[in-house]
Structure formats: C-alpha cells, structure tokens
Design an enzyme around this catalytic site. Sequence first.
Site, PDB file in Angstrom:
ATOM      1  N   GLU A  17      -4.193 -10.525  -0.422  1.00  0.00           N
ATOM      2  CA  GLU A  17      -5.052 -10.481   0.768  1.00  0.00           C
ATOM      3  C   GLU A  17      -6.461 -10.805   0.308  1.00  0.00           C
ATOM      4  O   GLU A  17      -6.933 -10.282  -0.693  1.00  0.00           O
ATOM      5  CB  GLU A  17      -5.047  -9.089   1.426  1.00  0.00           C
ATOM      6  CG  GLU A  17      -3.694  -8.704   2.001  1.00  0.00           C
ATOM      7  CD  GLU A  17      -3.649  -7.283   2.575  1.00  0.00           C
ATOM      8  OE1 GLU A  17      -4.710  -6.733   2.945  1.00  0.00           O
ATOM      9  OE2 GLU A  17      -2.546  -6.723   2.631  1.00  0.00           O
ATOM     10  N   GLU A  52       0.809  -1.224   0.000  1.00  0.00           N
ATOM     11  CA  GLU A  52       0.000   0.000   0.000  1.00  0.00           C
ATOM     12  C   GLU A  52       0.843   1.276   0.000  1.00  0.00           C
ATOM     13  O   GLU A  52       0.786   2.087   0.909  1.00  0.00           O
ATOM     14  CB  GLU A  52      -0.944   0.012   1.212  1.00  0.00           C
ATOM     15  CG  GLU A  52      -2.053  -1.028   1.125  1.00  0.00           C
ATOM     16  CD  GLU A  52      -3.179  -0.640   0.187  1.00  0.00           C
ATOM     17  OE1 GLU A  52      -3.076   0.411  -0.495  1.00  0.00           O
ATOM     18  OE2 GLU A  52      -4.174  -1.380   0.137  1.00  0.00           O
TER      19      GLU A  52
HETATM   20  C1  IPT Z   1      -5.247  -3.812   3.545  1.00  0.00           C
HETATM   21  C2  IPT Z   1      -3.882  -3.721   4.147  1.00  0.00           C
HETATM   22  O1  IPT Z   1      -2.907  -4.113   3.212  1.00  0.00           O
HETATM   23  C3  IPT Z   1      -3.720  -4.533   5.370  1.00  0.00           C
HETATM   24  O2  IPT Z   1      -2.551  -4.121   6.021  1.00  0.00           O
HETATM   25  C4  IPT Z   1      -4.899  -4.379   6.266  1.00  0.00           C
HETATM   26  O3  IPT Z   1      -5.025  -3.057   6.654  1.00  0.00           O
HETATM   27  C5  IPT Z   1      -6.134  -4.777   5.521  1.00  0.00           C
HETATM   28  O4  IPT Z   1      -6.302  -3.962   4.413  1.00  0.00           O
HETATM   29  C6  IPT Z   1      -7.366  -4.625   6.357  1.00  0.00           C
HETATM   30  O5  IPT Z   1      -7.303  -5.250   7.578  1.00  0.00           O
HETATM   31  S1  IPT Z   1      -5.464  -2.268   2.735  1.00  0.00           S
HETATM   32  C7  IPT Z   1      -7.148  -1.981   2.387  1.00  0.00           C
HETATM   33  C8  IPT Z   1      -7.262  -0.628   1.757  1.00  0.00           C
HETATM   34  C9  IPT Z   1      -7.750  -2.993   1.509  1.00  0.00           C
END
Ligand code: IPT
Length: 965
Positions: free
Chosen positions: A495, A425
């Site tokens: 993710e 990010e």
């Molecule tokens: C995404 C992040 O990469 C991770 O660190 C964490 O914050 C997650 O979201 C949520 O728990 S960033 C988000 C804008 C999708």
Amino acid sequence: MNTPTSAPMGTRANTPVSTPYYEDVSPGSGALPPRARYARSDAMTLSLNGKWRFRLSPTAGTADASFAADGYDASGWDEVAVPGHWVLQGHGAPIYTNHLYPFPVDPPRVPTRNPTADHLRTFDLPQGWQPSGDAVLRFDGVESCARVWLNGTELGEFKGSRLPHEFAVGALLRPGGNVLAVRVHQWSSGSYLEDQDQWWLPGIFRDVTLLHRPEGAAGDFFVHAAYDHLTGRGTLRVDSAVPGRVTVPELGVDLAAGAEVSVPVEPWTAETPRLYDGELASAGERVALRIGFRTVRVEDGVIEVNGRRILFRGVNRHEFHPDTGRTLDLETMRADVTLMKQHNINAVRTSHYPPHPDFLGLCDELGLWVVDECDLETHGFTEQGWRDNPVDDERWTPALIDRAARMVERDKNHPSVIVWSLGNECGTGRGLSAMAGWIRERDPDRLIHYEGDPSCADTDMYSRMYASHAEVAAIGRGEDGGPPRRGQLPFVLCEYGHAMGNGPGGLTEYQQLFDTHRRNQGGFVWEWIDHGLTHPVLGYAYGGDFGEELHDANFVCDGLLFPDRTPSPALAEYKKVIEPVGIDAGGTAGTVRVLNRYDFTTLSHLLFEWSYEAAGETLGSGVLDVPPLAPGERADVPLPAPPDTGQDAAESHWTVRALLADGTRHEVAWAQLPAAPGQRAAVAVPESGGPRRAGELVTLGPAAFDARTGELRAIGDTAVRDLRLDVWRAPTDNDNGADPVTGARSGQLWREVGLHRMQHRLDAVELSGTALTVRTRVAPAARDIGLVTVYRWTSDGARLRLTVSVTPEGAWAVPLPRLGIRFALPDGADSAVWCGGGPGEAYPDTRAASRLGRWESSVDALQTPYVRPQENGARADVRWAAIGGVRVAGDPEFWFTARRWTTEQLDAAEHRTDLRPADREVWVNLDHAQHGIGSQSCGPGVLPEHRLRAAPAEFGFVFTEEPTL
Ligand code: IPT
C-alpha cells in the site's frame, strides 16, 4: 448422496457445548471440502439469486428456527434481493470503522444485539434437471455467519464471509417445491477475523447456486501450466480428483489427467494475456479450462515471471458499489478491469479478501497480475498491544487454515494469480505461519505475501505500507537493516499513495525509486475506489452518516475513483506516472528519446505521433517513426523540422504521444518538450497614464478603484471586489493527516496560527505619477507574525498591471497553504478559457498529468467533487486565463482556480450537497505558489521540495477586458 463432510480442519475447538455455533472459533460444520472453481461446464446449474423472503430479528435468539421447517408460511415477510446486504435495503444501517471493532473485544463472544436475518425462498428444479447424480448448493459469500436448511433438513453452518461454501444436497431435492432457508448473523466469531477497513455489511451478498453433479462429475482439479523462457516451451499437467482427459485443441494436446506434456507455447503475462482454451472431461462432465502458461519465482532477490523482472504498477481493490456495497455485477467488475488497463495499471491486490471469482476470470482474460489476499484481518487487537490476537492462538488455527484453503482451492487455476497473501494487518503469530505452511505445501509454484511481519519469516517478499521515499530508497540500496533473510528478498509496497481526497502527492518520486533499484518492484496505490454510499440527502455517505456510535468518518473515501466510478484527478496522475513508455528530450538537438518500460512487449502495438504547438495552438502534426524497441531499450528518434509558425514570438513546444495502433487510438503515454521559450511581451506593460482621482474613485487605465481604500472595483465593465492577498486553503484530507514522525497536522497548525482568519490592515494608499500603491499588513489575530503586502498598480492605458510584493515578518513555523490573490466577480462567469496546464487539477506534487495547451471549461466542471469537500481544482502553469469579462496574464505563470463559493464555504462543507452557490458570484484565485499535497492522510507528508515556506516574494498579473465568453 455424499454425506456432508467437515471442511478441512473444520472440527470445533475446545469450546463449551453450550457455545452457539456463531460464537465458537471453528470455521463451521457440514460444508464440503473446498475445490477448484470453474466458470463453465456442461453440468446444469440453477441460480438461486433473486427475491427472497426476509425477516430481521434484533438478536440471534429472538426468533426460533421453525421458519426452516417444511411448509412454513413466510408470505407475510418482507423481501430482499439476493445477492445483497440487508442494511442497504432498508433494514438496519451500515457501520463504518477503520480498525476498531464496533463491539466489545472479548473473543470469540459477540454482542447480544446481533442482527439476525432469516432468508427463505422456494424453487423448482428446472426442466431437464437429471434425477440421477448429486447436487451441490453453493454460497459464494455470506457476511458473517450462516446456518442453512433445505426442505427442513439442516445442512450446516459456516463463517468466512468472502469465501465459498458448498453443501451436498442431492438426496434432499424434490422435483417441485424446494424450500431453502438461511439464517444470517451479522456478528460471529468470524467477525474478529474480518476487521478490514470498510463498511460492515451483513447479508448474502454473493451468488447462491445449485449445481447438478452428474454421475462421474469432475471433482477438484489443479492446472499446472509452467513456461520455460529458455526453451519457449510450456509444461501442462492437470491433476484431477476424478479420472479424466485433458484436451487443448490449439496445442494438439490430448492426455490423461495427471500426465504431463511439454509443447511450444506463447506465455501468459499481464501484458500479453495469452489464454489457451481447453477442456477437462471426466466420465460425467466436461469442464472448460482457460490455460495460461507462466512461471513465477524469486531469482537473485527479484520477482521474475518467465525469466524477467516485473514491476507492479498496482492498485488495491476493494469490492464496492455505491448502491449495492460489496455486491457487484459482472459489468461493474469488467468496468474496473477495463479502467485499470486503460490507466496503465498492471496489477491488483484484492484487498483484503478474495474477490468475486468472476473478477479473476477477467484478470486472466484482460491481463493483470493478481495478489490474491485471504479474508483475514485482526487489526483491532492492536489497541491492546495484540493481546489475545486470534492469529497467535492455536484455538483459531483451524479457522485460519480453512480460510487459506478456501481461497487457494477456489482460485488456484487462475494464471493471473501469482501471489497468495495471508491477509492484512494481523500482527504476527503462529496461525499465520501455519497458513503459509499449508499454502506452500499445496501450491509451491506461487509466492507468498504478508506485510505485518517485519521478519518476513513466512514470505517470499519484503512488503511495507506507506513507507517514506527516504526509506524506500534505503531499502532499494539494501541499507534498511533488518534480519539477513529479509535483505535477500524483493521489495514491494503493498500500500502506498493514500488516495484520500485531493492527492496523493509524491507518486512521481516513488516511481523513480522503483526505476532506480532492481529490488524495488513497485507497489499498489491505496485504493481503487471511494466507498461512499449513495445517500438521498448527502450525496454520498461516509462514516457517521448513519448515526454510528463509533466511526472513522471519511477515511473510507480514499480511492482513485469517486463512488460512481468516475476517475478522480489522482487516476490521471497515476496513469501518467506509471506509463510504460518513457518519452524525453533526446541526446542531440532535434531528437526525442523513447524508452520501452514494458516488462515483456516491444512497442510494435503502438503508433507515435508528434505535434507542434505555439501559444497553445497546434501548428503541425504527424507520425513519428519509432523502432520496435525491446523491453528496456531506448532510441533517439529525429523530430521533423519545426513548422513555420509565423509567430516567432510565441512560446512553443513539441508533444509526442504513444497511441494504441489497434484503431482505438487510446493514449498510453505522452510528453511535452519545449521548443522555443517565447517572449514576455504580454506581461511587460509600459507605465503611462497614471492614476486619476474621480470623486470617490481612482481610475487607472481600464480600472476603477475605491479612492479611500485602494480596492479594485472594476476592470472595464466587469465588477470586481475583495481582491486581496490569500494564503488559506480548505484543508485537504492529507493536510489534516498526522505526520508519521512528529504527529503534526498541517491543517490543525494552520488553524492554530490563524491562517483561516487573516486580517488585512491598510497602511497607505499612494498615488504617484504612474502608480497606485496600496500598502498593507496581512496577519492573524493573537500572533506576531505577518506578511507585509504591497499592491502596485500601473497601466499603459489599455492594460492593468498588478505587482504584489510580500515580505514575511516574525518567525513562521508553518508552511503557507498558498500564496496569491483572490477576488470575486459579483456578476459571475459560466466558463473559463486558459492557456497552461490542463485539462485537470494539479498541485506541486500532483502535476505529472498536467499538459500545456489551451483549455476551456465551465466553472462547474473546474471543480473536483471530493466526497468530503476540500481544496481542489487548481490548474498549473497558467500563462493566461479569461473569465467573466476579464483576461489575466501571469508574470510569471500562476495557478488558476475559480469556484462558485468561497474558500470558507468550501472549508465548512462536510458533503458535496453542502456546496450550494448563493448567487452568480464567482471566486477566483490566482496563485503564485501552492503548498504540495503529500500523502499524510496515511503516509508521508509533503516532500521538502514541494513545501511552501514563507519567504519574500514578488509576482505580477496583467489584466485586460475580454468580451464575455
Ligand atoms: C492500512 C490498511 O491496510 C488499509 O486497509 C487501510 O485501512 C489503509 O491503511 C488506510 O486507508 S493500515 C494503516 C495502519 C497503515
């Protein structure tokens, strides 16, 4: 002595002379160039972990640096444990923000209030420490900026919290009485590069070590160990900064560093973590090598290791312990890897920084694919449309390259690491391209990952986070558009499946998309563990619990493990969804189909067992003969003849399980196949002996009702109250999340509509020949929508049947959270027995791990202790349940929930400790239907097939008295 030299590119950028070191954009000065990390050598080391003297100042300039001078008396100071975070040791407090910087964004400046901690310790050189040679002082991790002195001489200063820094100190050491002084600033220019979604936790949080560097000690070295899957041979070459010999006795290898050899080997994979012990011997040091031969590349748009497509069944892992924050001991790291392996996880993304180096050693040894991510995130710049983003500002590029180099140099000899990730990010920028360029040049044999640049200009894979199922399907089909280069790349979800609170839902459907499309190579669930900090009053603390002026509440508790590392139901679900053996109904009757979903191994390490269950009782079991299928192969295996049950009427099924054959009998995969449907005798209740008035009461079979209101009062000797229709649930974190497309939040919409305050209007209580009928309308104040609800009670004398019919009125624009009945057992219940899905919680889109059987649990153990309390604990497909003197069978099956508090109390609770049972009372929910869970706390919502729409429904329950358990 080596003169301290600058880190690569470590010269300061064009900042005014007056800029303090903690606010300049440089990575620091004085440190040695980064080099390979190794776990063992014959050179002496001295751990400097332990109690250090400690003094905290509110600003960087409050205290002068005289403490670092030789002879300073710090005996009046406090003490802290190193490694550790001072905010977790009674000095100051942690802060949690997701992506917002907890200070004004004015890079590279930081606030005047900059907690600054002076650390001091003395040490003697141990017996046998050689006076010859040099010595190196190593810091494995300090957040966020440190300045270091040894015996009054300044060594330098550095940033890059989760990266190692070494200083040459040989000439400064004294045989006795050395003084090491370290000043740590919580905030620095480096903080702008470390805006990860986690607690801000300053301190010397990883090991501090003094390493003897004998004359002729090994320098940096790079193990290149490739595997050719066509020939079965490995190629080994160890490049070394210092001349030396490389030996691998098991392979008969003995060659000079820099020379190459080819030998037949067994390859390293995450499934078969074959390591060869070797040694690099220079003139003055022998370093242990753990060599794994493997080759990773992208071939025809697919990531291949040793010539085979791999599938990431991964998790994102932050380093976290509820007591010690990001300070983890080896046992905790081992527990993480072991738990992952036990749950069929095969990959880890080290979100969002290189982990403690010993973690990677465990991944090598136990077998996990690793995406090693650099300590870099500038997420908060998104608030200003990424203006001034350090990754697109050349002045910061040396710091970025320094971070990339410290990660790659430290971790390059781990076979488990197959992908370097530039960070998380950060938007896009030239600095990221510079990092990628540096990494490719240094290590062309691994792949590069970065998610934030949709052009994929610098990466070897297209990566996304939280993409919807529909989008992942489109990507799999190559129909996602985007630049042509991207279309040629493999796809990973770095993710997905946001495991915040109850959920995530929809993992099964993602897995189908990974299995269907070659390009879709799996993903990494977000995330491994809840970051709830141990709190004396609240149980586990989250954002806001330390009085932070800016925080993101419990968004920091979104893991598959609770903070104490007990698995949440989501981990059981994920294990089932990613199991490496598919078990299904065979193509012909009486067979079971077994599919090998491993990427490399046969099934020969597994033994298969069948069992036959009727009405929840096991009636037979045995071993199933499954051929040693190769990866991707399947076979239909005959099941034995069903055992003679003597219970023809009972519902029955086969359970087939794949267990490790190593004696542990650890279960890897399982499935249940229906055998006989069973008869519905239990729920067909002939209507005889109708309701009778008895003063204030009406009696019907075993039950008594209030004659005026028609409310159930008792079943036999068991008091019952407040039985009525229920549609409300304490919103989950996913219910409270915003739909990525519309922004709608189910939890909020439900409250707006008023589903948490439904009124029950009594329209009629009717006594007919055989039935007591209670007519109601259930609706919220201020709205014209409602649910016409009719309760029809009948009995055959012993059994009491309730049929509920629900007819919606008006325009229902929101899904129902649940649809069923709830009631209280005022005299309580300690435990419950049920026949249906278990042992754990399940919801419509989180039910893969729910297995049919006869289960028993205390009421307390039925609860899932989410750090922020919310709907939890339902058991799926329940045929019957017995609790508190009542037994209830469903027509059809139902969802069973029991707790010592009401849904309203659950809804109001903010922490586990808010949930205190008032008295013995137990609340029971018997649900005909539930709304799915989804992943909307960060990601897509509930899939259409798992939404609960308001629609006409009819469902029944049969109650009988049951002696209390
Ligand atoms: C995404 C992040 O990469 C991770 O660190 C964490 O914050 C997650 O979201 C949520 O728990 S960033 C988000 C804008 C999708």
